[in-house]
Design an enzyme around this catalytic site. Structure first.
Site, PDB file in Angstrom:
ATOM      1  N   CYS A   1       0.834  -1.201   0.000  1.00 20.86           N
ATOM      2  CA  CYS A   1       0.000   0.000   0.000  1.00 20.86           C
ATOM      3  C   CYS A   1       0.872   1.256   0.000  1.00 20.86           C
ATOM      4  O   CYS A   1       1.622   1.489   0.958  1.00 20.86           O
ATOM      5  CB  CYS A   1      -0.911  -0.006   1.222  1.00 20.86           C
ATOM      6  SG  CYS A   1      -2.028   1.413   1.296  1.00 20.86           S
ATOM      7  N   PRO A   2       0.798   2.082  -1.039  1.00 20.40           N
ATOM      8  CA  PRO A   2       1.602   3.318  -1.064  1.00 20.40           C
ATOM      9  C   PRO A   2       1.124   4.345  -0.048  1.00 20.40           C
ATOM     10  O   PRO A   2       1.900   5.213   0.360  1.00 20.40           O
ATOM     11  CB  PRO A   2       1.416   3.824  -2.504  1.00 20.40           C
ATOM     12  CG  PRO A   2       0.119   3.238  -2.950  1.00 20.40           C
ATOM     13  CD  PRO A   2       0.004   1.910  -2.269  1.00 20.40           C
TER      14      PRO A   2
END
Length: 327
Positions: free
Chosen positions: A118-119
């Site tokens: 997840c960025p």
């Protein structure tokens, strides 16, 4: 002196302040845990020994390397395979991949029960922090909904020209739009992950169903809604809503059973033996943690005869093992 935009009822002020800070603290707590909880990696049992690593480098691809992988995997609780029926081996980490483990190209390491990288949290979401990620989505959604709900009455007054002519009215409009838009996006994402939990799937497993020794099964890890939920949140309900780790198991092995194949599932991969739809299979045959094993109780798909048959197979080498690098 311009009219102030404020609540006049003391009780309403107290309720809003208390609710706001509860949602905000839970949101920040779960967000912090999602970011700073390190993803779990496979235990040392899944790593190849120094001699096995030398053998893989020295021997050409073929039967010799298959023997190396057989020695490494024969006592491990692994039951998933690659598309070609090979054992899941990571050439970068030099280990046999546990079930539901995948190599993250961003972190450059294998992550147990990896869901996705997840960025927004700059971290891999997997076994160690998946519960925190779910709570982060839930509390951020509640936080945005609370802000939108408390701001709604002033937002309506803005369009009906009932607000005093101050700069605060533009702040009200911006706040409502931001909270409403985040609520829509978060509700869809949170709903999707709730569905994943109910089916005991990860995001990666939705796009590519796990392949077991006998066939592909998109529902292979599902134990029913209640047990699927407990596998993520744990047995003690008092911890369900708190961002503290309470998931069951060690992330390296998972209770699972094969279910009847349906038309939506992929066909049996080459090299894997097909089985009758009515045949029951016990997975896993090797021991699980107590917190995992009790999830299998009272499950109708298990039979004592098949359990005894599989029990005798513990320690035997897994069939159809060929080396295939999968990152």
């Amino acid at each position: 002196m311009p009219e102030k935009l404020t609540m006049t009822n003391i009780g309403e002020k107290v309720v809003c302040l208390v609710a706001y800070h509860i949602f905000f603290m839970l949101f920040v707590w779960s967000y912090w845990k999602t970011i700073f909880t390190l993803p779990m990696n496979p235990s040392k049992e899944f790593h190849l020994s120094y001699s096995d690593k030398e053998s893989l480098e020295r021997e050409p691809r073929g039967e010799s390397q298959q023997e190396v992988l057989r020695r490494a995997a024969k006592d491990l609780p692994i039951y998933t395979r690659t598309m070609s029926g090979a054992i899941r081996y990571c050439d970068r980490c030099r280990l046999v991949k546990p079930d539901r483990c995948h190599h993250c190209s961003v972190c450059d390491k294998c992550i147990l029960k990896m869901d996705h990288h997840c960025p927004w949290v700059n971290n891999c979401v997997g076994f160690s922090n998946y519960k925190f990620f779910l709570l982060f989505l839930a509390y951020s959604l509640l936080y945005c909904l609370f802000i939108a709900a408390t701001d709604l009455q002033y937002f309506i007054k803005f369009w009906t020209n009932d607000l005093p002519d101050t700069q605060a009215k533009f702040h009200i409009m911006f706040l409502f739009f931001a909270a409403a838009m985040f609520s829509v996006s978060l509700s869809s994402l949170f709903g999707y992950h709730c569905w994943l939990v109910s089916k005991n799937k990860s995001t990666l497993e939705v796009f590519r169903a796990p392949i077991f020794r006998h066939r592909t099964d998109k529902n292979g890890f599902s134990l029913g809604f209640s047990k699927n939920l407990r596998q993520v949140f744990g047995d003690e309900k008092k911890y369900w809503l708190l961002p503290v780790f309470s998931s069951l198991g060690d992330g390296c092995s998972f209770p699972t059973c094969l279910v009847n194949q349906d038309p939506e599932q992929a066909s049996t991969p080459g090299g894997l033996n097909s089985t009758s739809k009515n045949e029951n299979h016990l997975f896993p045959a090797k021991p699980l943690r107590d917190s995992q094993s009790h999830l299998l109780t009272d499950t109708p798909s298990w039979s004592e005869t098949s359990a005894k048959a599989e029990k005798g197979k513990v320690g035997m080498s897994n069939p159809a093992l060929t080396m295939e690098n999968e990152t």
